[in-house]
Design a protein around this motif. Sequence first.
Motif, mmCIF file in Angstrom:
data_model
loop_
_atom_site.group_PDB
_atom_site.id
_atom_site.type_symbol
_atom_site.label_atom_id
_atom_site.label_comp_id
_atom_site.label_asym_id
_atom_site.label_seq_id
_atom_site.Cartn_x
_atom_site.Cartn_y
_atom_site.Cartn_z
ATOM 1 N N MET A 14 16.660 3.719 40.584
ATOM 2 C CA MET A 14 16.037 2.876 39.765
ATOM 3 C C MET A 14 14.905 3.319 38.769
ATOM 4 S SD MET A 14 14.051 -1.001 40.578
ATOM 5 C CE MET A 14 12.466 0.022 40.716
ATOM 6 N N ASP A 15 15.246 3.341 37.675
ATOM 7 C CA ASP A 15 14.444 3.791 36.379
ATOM 8 C C ASP A 15 14.039 2.386 35.530
ATOM 9 O OD1 ASP A 15 13.467 4.893 33.994
ATOM 10 O OD2 ASP A 15 14.641 6.766 34.391
ATOM 11 N N GLU A 16 12.941 2.264 35.536
ATOM 12 C CA GLU A 16 12.468 1.132 34.580
ATOM 13 C C GLU A 16 12.820 1.376 32.971
ATOM 14 O OE1 GLU A 16 8.966 -0.660 37.289
ATOM 15 O OE2 GLU A 16 8.419 0.857 35.805
ATOM 16 N N ARG A 17 13.030 2.614 32.697
ATOM 17 C CA ARG A 17 13.236 2.616 31.301
ATOM 18 C C ARG A 17 14.618 2.257 31.202
ATOM 19 N NH1 ARG A 17 10.777 6.022 33.953
ATOM 20 N NH2 ARG A 17 8.599 6.418 33.326
ATOM 21 N N GLU A 18 15.541 2.724 31.811
ATOM 22 C CA GLU A 18 17.126 2.356 31.875
ATOM 23 C C GLU A 18 17.250 0.656 32.035
ATOM 24 O OE1 GLU A 18 19.095 4.376 35.012
ATOM 25 O OE2 GLU A 18 18.669 6.376 34.076
ATOM 26 N N ILE A 19 16.308 0.158 32.976
ATOM 27 C CA ILE A 19 16.638 -1.286 33.179
ATOM 28 C C ILE A 19 16.152 -1.940 31.719
ATOM 29 C CG2 ILE A 19 15.502 -3.277 34.243
ATOM 30 C CD1 ILE A 19 15.160 -1.533 36.714
ATOM 31 N N VAL A 20 14.866 -1.496 31.050
ATOM 32 C CA VAL A 20 14.714 -2.178 29.827
ATOM 33 C C VAL A 20 15.730 -1.787 28.652
ATOM 34 C CG1 VAL A 20 13.077 -1.929 27.958
ATOM 35 C CG2 VAL A 20 12.279 -2.220 30.406
ATOM 36 N N ALA A 21 16.292 -0.777 28.683
ATOM 37 C CA ALA A 21 17.034 -0.310 27.793
ATOM 38 C C ALA A 21 18.407 -1.261 27.851
ATOM 39 C CB ALA A 21 17.412 1.281 27.852
ATOM 40 N N GLU A 22 19.034 -1.377 29.170
ATOM 41 C CA GLU A 22 20.031 -2.116 29.406
ATOM 42 C C GLU A 22 20.131 -3.526 28.946
ATOM 43 O OE1 GLU A 22 20.909 -1.160 33.310
ATOM 44 O OE2 GLU A 22 21.600 1.027 32.994
ATOM 45 N N HIS A 23 18.823 -4.118 29.336
ATOM 46 C CA HIS A 23 18.612 -5.554 28.903
ATOM 47 C C HIS A 23 18.324 -5.636 27.685
ATOM 48 C CE1 HIS A 23 17.942 -9.715 30.328
ATOM 49 N NE2 HIS A 23 16.692 -9.581 29.801
#
Length: 501
Positions: free
Chosen positions: A485-494
């Motif tokens: 779980m990488d918060e940067r990835e979550i932000v980018a995907e959203h």
Amino acid sequence: MKLSELLAGVDVLSLHVDPALEITDISYDSRNTKPGGLFVAIRGFESDGHRFIEAAQKNGAVCVVCEEAPVGRDALGAPSTGAAPTRPEPMPYVLVENSRLTLALLSKNYFGDPAGSMTLIGVTGTSGKTTGTMLLKHMLEVCVSGKVGLVGTNQNMIQSTVLPAERTTPESYELQKLFRQMKDAGCTHVVMEVSSHSLVLDRVAGLTFDVAAFTNLSQDHLDFHRTMEDYASAKAMLFWQARRGAVNLDSAYAPLMLGAPGCEYLTYALNKNEAELLGKDPRFCAGGVRFCALYNGELQRTGLPIPGRFSVYNALTVIACGLLLGLPLRDVCASLESAEGVKGRMELVPVGADYSIVIDYAHKPDALENALKTLKEVATGRLVVLFGCGGDRDRGKRPLMGAIAAKLADFVIVTSDNPRTEEPSAIISQIVAGLKGTHTPHKVIEDREEAIRWAMDHHQAGDILLLAGKGHETYQIVGKTKRHMDEREIVAEHLKSQGTD
């Protein structure tokens, strides 16, 4: 290597083995034991290594270091009771009082004491260790053109090569092995984070630090240390292994750090004029900090591209260490000007929208307070904080962090961090207890990914959204499972799903 060579400096209670025995490796986990190896039986918090002596012997161990003499055990680890033999012959052993301490000394000898021929700098404290060590590495590379190794929470590094880090300070065997790799790669200096756990559990036993630094102390790890006094005493142990020490005099716990005999100290501060190194005229902006360093009548202006008052303290830590190493004030200050930010420490995530997202590792009360105060100074809209608390860790800080969030943020989102084996809802309820009686609006969303998406969907123009607690981590621990779980990835995907990437 002969067993007698490995045992140099070890306080042996009794020897039940030929000291000329050849040893091929050392292990403290029976599953990692190799033929010809020496197994060290350590009493852990979840299991006792003495129960796995027979397993280590079956995997090829030829001797065991232990705190109690080996006894026959059946396959389940219980004492043997049947008439038929259920185990190999009794294992040769070395009896010691403290297996953990012995592991550190054995490992040091096995790898040839690599740290002894490098300049070793250790940083301890509740906050600032990771950023401080990264800045120290940069300073040394600039000021002495040294090849520098790093041991830290985010990562281990051998010059520019990045290696994964499982804990802030590795177990002594892995630490000495890492030092050996650094030495073989040509490193002249090593900077390392030194956790309170590592000091109490003898992971750094046998090391002599050329410079040790203390950053600060606030509530954390009381599940392990029980009281703040015990926690502070653990940190102070570092200076008993140091030739020179840099201490933040603004900390209420500084006097305890200053008591080690034979350690040459240099104190620094922003608020205590009696400190030898002073930070003067600090100026803060969204892009970083500027201040003047005053030492022995010399004044040098410097700064860091990392915002917040704590950045001044991090810079002072580096300057103090540099001075203790004999480097000129002007050179150390100049090196800070070219430093870069640290992943997961006040890290600005690009969103290309009318609000900002910042990721910070703040998972302790003072760290959360510092992060919120820093962002409050530059916020033009609301300050929104999203955070949780780790499971199987200090429960006392949970309501404290809730209260800090309510006091300094305009909106609070309470979610999960690394719940581990605790129920996430139980952790969250303890955080929310700290919000009671305040007028700050809050929302509870247990799933962290869902919480981040909700926060992004409900932002207002000018908001700063602080994702606190995970920082550099790219995983979440639920139960005993570590999932990506990488918060940067979550932000980018959203952002992509919103069509705003």
